[in-house]
Design a protein around this motif. Structure first.
Motif, PDB file in Angstrom:
ATOM      1  N   PRO A  46     -12.727  -0.620 -51.361  1.00 22.09           N
ATOM      2  CA  PRO A  46     -12.092  -0.320 -50.072  1.00 22.09           C
ATOM      3  C   PRO A  46     -11.702   1.148 -49.978  1.00 22.09           C
ATOM      4  CG  PRO A  46     -11.131  -2.272 -51.076  1.00 22.09           C
ATOM      5  CD  PRO A  46     -11.993  -1.642 -52.119  1.00 22.09           C
ATOM      6  N   LEU A  47     -11.722   1.674 -48.793  1.00 19.58           N
ATOM      7  CA  LEU A  47     -11.242   3.029 -48.566  1.00 19.58           C
ATOM      8  C   LEU A  47      -9.716   3.032 -48.652  1.00 19.58           C
ATOM      9  CD1 LEU A  47     -13.472   3.880 -45.480  1.00 19.58           C
ATOM     10  CD2 LEU A  47     -13.935   4.407 -47.880  1.00 19.58           C
ATOM     11  N   THR A  48      -9.167   4.052 -49.263  1.00 22.23           N
ATOM     12  CA  THR A  48      -7.716   4.196 -49.397  1.00 22.23           C
ATOM     13  C   THR A  48      -7.312   5.536 -48.814  1.00 22.23           C
ATOM     14  OG1 THR A  48      -7.656   2.860 -51.417  1.00 22.23           O
ATOM     15  CG2 THR A  48      -5.788   4.308 -51.024  1.00 22.23           C
ATOM     16  N   THR A  49      -6.324   5.550 -47.951  1.00 17.51           N
ATOM     17  CA  THR A  49      -5.878   6.809 -47.370  1.00 17.51           C
ATOM     18  C   THR A  49      -5.287   7.708 -48.443  1.00 17.51           C
ATOM     19  OG1 THR A  49      -3.743   5.818 -46.793  1.00 17.51           O
ATOM     20  CG2 THR A  49      -5.448   5.833 -45.093  1.00 17.51           C
ATOM     21  N   ILE A  50      -5.410   9.010 -48.222  1.00 14.36           N
ATOM     22  CA  ILE A  50      -4.881   9.997 -49.154  1.00 14.36           C
ATOM     23  C   ILE A  50      -3.598  10.584 -48.568  1.00 14.36           C
ATOM     24  CG2 ILE A  50      -5.293  12.196 -50.316  1.00 14.36           C
ATOM     25  CD1 ILE A  50      -8.273  11.559 -50.260  1.00 14.36           C
ATOM     26  N   ARG A  51      -2.527  10.471 -49.307  1.00 18.38           N
ATOM     27  CA  ARG A  51      -1.277  11.101 -48.894  1.00 18.38           C
ATOM     28  C   ARG A  51      -1.367  12.605 -49.133  1.00 18.38           C
ATOM     29  NH1 ARG A  51       3.181   6.977 -51.600  1.00 18.38           N
ATOM     30  NH2 ARG A  51       2.839   5.234 -50.138  1.00 18.38           N
ATOM     31  N   ILE A  52      -0.882  13.370 -48.184  1.00 16.90           N
ATOM     32  CA  ILE A  52      -0.933  14.821 -48.317  1.00 16.90           C
ATOM     33  C   ILE A  52       0.326  15.287 -49.038  1.00 16.90           C
ATOM     34  CG2 ILE A  52      -1.198  17.003 -47.113  1.00 16.90           C
ATOM     35  CD1 ILE A  52      -3.570  15.034 -46.903  1.00 16.90           C
ATOM     36  N   ASN A  53       0.165  15.640 -50.296  1.00 18.86           N
ATOM     37  CA  ASN A  53       1.273  16.149 -51.097  1.00 18.86           C
ATOM     38  C   ASN A  53       0.703  16.961 -52.252  1.00 18.86           C
ATOM     39  OD1 ASN A  53       0.423  14.257 -53.098  1.00 18.86           O
ATOM     40  ND2 ASN A  53       1.774  12.681 -52.246  1.00 18.86           N
ATOM     41  N   GLU A  54       1.546  17.350 -53.204  1.00 19.53           N
ATOM     42  CA  GLU A  54       1.081  18.198 -54.304  1.00 19.53           C
ATOM     43  C   GLU A  54       0.128  17.479 -55.251  1.00 19.53           C
ATOM     44  OE1 GLU A  54       5.392  17.026 -55.510  1.00 19.53           O
ATOM     45  OE2 GLU A  54       4.142  17.110 -53.699  1.00 19.53           O
ATOM     46  N   TYR A  55       0.023  16.157 -55.129  1.00 14.12           N
ATOM     47  CA  TYR A  55      -0.831  15.379 -56.015  1.00 14.12           C
ATOM     48  C   TYR A  55      -2.184  15.035 -55.391  1.00 14.12           C
ATOM     49  CZ  TYR A  55       3.799  14.810 -58.049  1.00 14.12           C
ATOM     50  OH  TYR A  55       5.040  15.057 -58.575  1.00 14.12           O
ATOM     51  N   SER A  56      -2.371  15.326 -54.137  1.00 14.93           N
ATOM     52  CA  SER A  56      -3.621  14.986 -53.466  1.00 14.93           C
ATOM     53  C   SER A  56      -4.688  16.041 -53.756  1.00 14.93           C
ATOM     54  CB  SER A  56      -3.389  14.867 -51.954  1.00 14.93           C
ATOM     55  OG  SER A  56      -2.815  16.046 -51.438  1.00 14.93           O
ATOM     56  N   ARG A  84       8.183  14.133 -41.455  1.00 15.28           N
ATOM     57  CA  ARG A  84       9.105  13.943 -42.591  1.00 15.28           C
ATOM     58  C   ARG A  84       8.366  14.016 -43.927  1.00 15.28           C
ATOM     59  NH1 ARG A  84      11.038  10.341 -38.655  1.00 15.28           N
ATOM     60  NH2 ARG A  84       9.942   8.536 -39.532  1.00 15.28           N
ATOM     61  N   ASP A  85       7.134  13.515 -43.958  1.00 10.18           N
ATOM     62  CA  ASP A  85       6.356  13.515 -45.197  1.00 10.18           C
ATOM     63  C   ASP A  85       5.746  14.885 -45.501  1.00 10.18           C
ATOM     64  OD1 ASP A  85       6.916  10.848 -45.518  1.00 10.18           O
ATOM     65  OD2 ASP A  85       4.945  10.141 -44.845  1.00 10.18           O
ATOM     66  N   GLU A  86       5.494  15.677 -44.465  1.00 12.40           N
ATOM     67  CA  GLU A  86       4.839  16.972 -44.640  1.00 12.40           C
ATOM     68  C   GLU A  86       5.707  18.079 -44.039  1.00 12.40           C
ATOM     69  OE1 GLU A  86       0.608  17.044 -43.702  1.00 12.40           O
ATOM     70  OE2 GLU A  86       0.616  14.850 -43.598  1.00 12.40           O
ATOM     71  N   PRO A  87       6.725  18.510 -44.760  1.00  8.67           N
ATOM     72  CA  PRO A  87       7.699  19.464 -44.207  1.00  8.67           C
ATOM     73  C   PRO A  87       7.138  20.855 -43.931  1.00  8.67           C
ATOM     74  CG  PRO A  87       8.117  19.071 -46.538  1.00  8.67           C
ATOM     75  CD  PRO A  87       7.096  18.062 -46.119  1.00  8.67           C
ATOM     76  N   THR A  88       5.942  21.178 -44.438  1.00 13.60           N
ATOM     77  CA  THR A  88       5.363  22.498 -44.180  1.00 13.60           C
ATOM     78  C   THR A  88       4.195  22.438 -43.196  1.00 13.60           C
ATOM     79  OG1 THR A  88       3.839  22.322 -46.063  1.00 13.60           O
ATOM     80  CG2 THR A  88       6.027  23.286 -46.481  1.00 13.60           C
ATOM     81  N   LEU A 128      14.053  13.604 -36.215  1.00 11.97           N
ATOM     82  CA  LEU A 128      13.204  14.785 -36.296  1.00 11.97           C
ATOM     83  C   LEU A 128      14.035  16.006 -36.646  1.00 11.97           C
ATOM     84  CD1 LEU A 128      11.096  14.250 -33.040  1.00 11.97           C
ATOM     85  CD2 LEU A 128      10.462  13.605 -35.365  1.00 11.97           C
ATOM     86  N   ASP A 129      13.470  16.852 -37.473  1.00  8.58           N
ATOM     87  CA  ASP A 129      14.101  18.123 -37.830  1.00  8.58           C
ATOM     88  C   ASP A 129      13.515  19.198 -36.922  1.00  8.58           C
ATOM     89  OD1 ASP A 129      15.067  20.438 -38.920  1.00  8.58           O
ATOM     90  OD2 ASP A 129      14.026  20.229 -40.854  1.00  8.58           O
ATOM     91  N   PHE A 130      14.320  19.710 -36.005  1.00 14.78           N
ATOM     92  CA  PHE A 130      13.813  20.702 -35.061  1.00 14.78           C
ATOM     93  C   PHE A 130      13.561  22.059 -35.716  1.00 14.78           C
ATOM     94  CE2 PHE A 130      16.214  17.973 -31.845  1.00 14.78           C
ATOM     95  CZ  PHE A 130      15.078  17.237 -31.552  1.00 14.78           C
ATOM     96  N   GLY A 131      13.890  22.182 -36.987  1.00 18.10           N
ATOM     97  CA  GLY A 131      13.533  23.369 -37.743  1.00 18.10           C
ATOM     98  C   GLY A 131      12.149  23.277 -38.360  1.00 18.10           C
ATOM     99  N   HIS A 132      11.479  22.126 -38.184  1.00 21.37           N
ATOM    100  CA  HIS A 132      10.138  21.927 -38.736  1.00 21.37           C
ATOM    101  C   HIS A 132       9.159  22.938 -38.106  1.00 21.37           C
ATOM    102  CE1 HIS A 132       6.348  20.050 -39.844  1.00 21.37           C
ATOM    103  NE2 HIS A 132       7.011  19.229 -40.649  1.00 21.37           N
ATOM    104  N   PRO A 133       8.186  23.447 -38.899  1.00 21.77           N
ATOM    105  CA  PRO A 133       7.245  24.451 -38.370  1.00 21.77           C
ATOM    106  C   PRO A 133       6.466  24.029 -37.140  1.00 21.77           C
ATOM    107  CG  PRO A 133       7.100  24.338 -40.766  1.00 21.77           C
ATOM    108  CD  PRO A 133       8.012  23.226 -40.346  1.00 21.77           C
ATOM    109  N   VAL A 134       6.234  22.736 -36.913  1.00 27.97           N
ATOM    110  CA  VAL A 134       5.430  22.347 -35.747  1.00 27.97           C
ATOM    111  C   VAL A 134       6.107  22.719 -34.436  1.00 27.97           C
ATOM    112  CG1 VAL A 134       4.295  20.434 -36.937  1.00 27.97           C
ATOM    113  CG2 VAL A 134       6.338  19.984 -35.573  1.00 27.97           C
TER     114      VAL A 134
END
Length: 258
Positions: A46-56, A84-88, A128-134
């Protein structure tokens, strides 16, 4: 080969890179396109989604694929959980200096798009953190949430807030297509959010699938399991793909269309 694909010079070079990446030219804009990176350990796994973090696993080609999808879009849908999962996380068609202005030029010359896309953030909780880069990057943020959350938590939001009595991804797409007149909506949300889009009648008209082909993946980078690639293929009428090697990694990139 990888270096030549990501060293973009103009709109034509983006066309060439997309054709080499997906095995076909991106000559149209689907009403709803879904971009996602997954891991497949073996042929029938099965396909498994990849979490975007320092381990991916890191892939310049997957990064380019994602931004090519963004460059065609009138709007992009993500979720509050992704923030929340990808603060940058940020949105910028100059994210890799090797691209120069090529993706911007491709967006303008190929598709006639001169305004940044809407970045619709689907959130029920409003955490939501309004200081987030998005909230400061290229795409125009727009929050889509419940009436209650809009009133109680998001009154000070630095961007438009759309309240809805029952917000979900289906209604978010409808808002973008009808109210914002968006012809092409790109989805970057996870499996639990987008699942309804694959039920009949299918809303997803194109799937841009990046598949990590190595036999192992750090447990901390493993996301939700999906179905097998053969089942995904059965949902679409046409598919083109190409396999690329990046250093010691192998990836395949698939463009599936209804």
């Amino acid at each position: 080969m990888v270096a030549s694909l990501v060293e973009l010079t103009d709109a034509t070079s983006v066309d060439h890179a997309a054709r080499a990446l997906f095995g076909s030219s991106l000559d149209s804009r689907p009403s709803v396109s879904h971009s996602i990176a997954v891991w497949r350990a073996e042929e029938n796994a099965p396909l498994t989604t990849i979490r975007i973090n320092e381990y991916s696993p890191k892939s310049d080609l997957d990064f380019l694929s994602l931004h090519i999808g963004r460059a065609r879009a009138d709007a992009i849908i993500i979720t509050g959980k992704i923030l929340r999962d990808e603060p940058t996380l940020s949105y910028d068609l100059h994210a890799d200096p090797r691209w120069g202005d090529a993706l911007v030029s491709w967006r303008e010359r190929r598709w006639g798009l001169f305004e940044p896309p809407w970045l619709l953030i689907l959130t029920e909780s409003g955490d939501l953190d309004f200081g987030h880069p998005v909230f400061r990057s290229w795409a125009r943020p727009l929050i889509f949430t419940t009436d209650r959350t809009a009133t109680r938590k998001l009154a000070a939001a630095p961007c438009p807030v759309v309240s809805d009595e029952a917000p979900d991804i289906q209604r978010a797409i409808q808002h973008l297509q009808i109210t914002r007149e968006c012809e092409c909506v790109s989805i970057e949300a996870g499996p639990s959010t987008i699942r309804s889009l694959y039920k009949r009648p299918m809303r997803v008209k194109e799937l841009l699938l990046s598949v990590y082909l190595e036999s192992s993946l750090d447990d901390r980078a493993r996301g939700e399991p999906l179905i097998e690639l053969s089942e995904v293929r059965a949902m679409f009428r046409r598919e083109t793909s190409a396999t690329h090697r990046e250093g010691t990694q192998h990836w395949s990139f698939h463009r599936l269309r209804r």
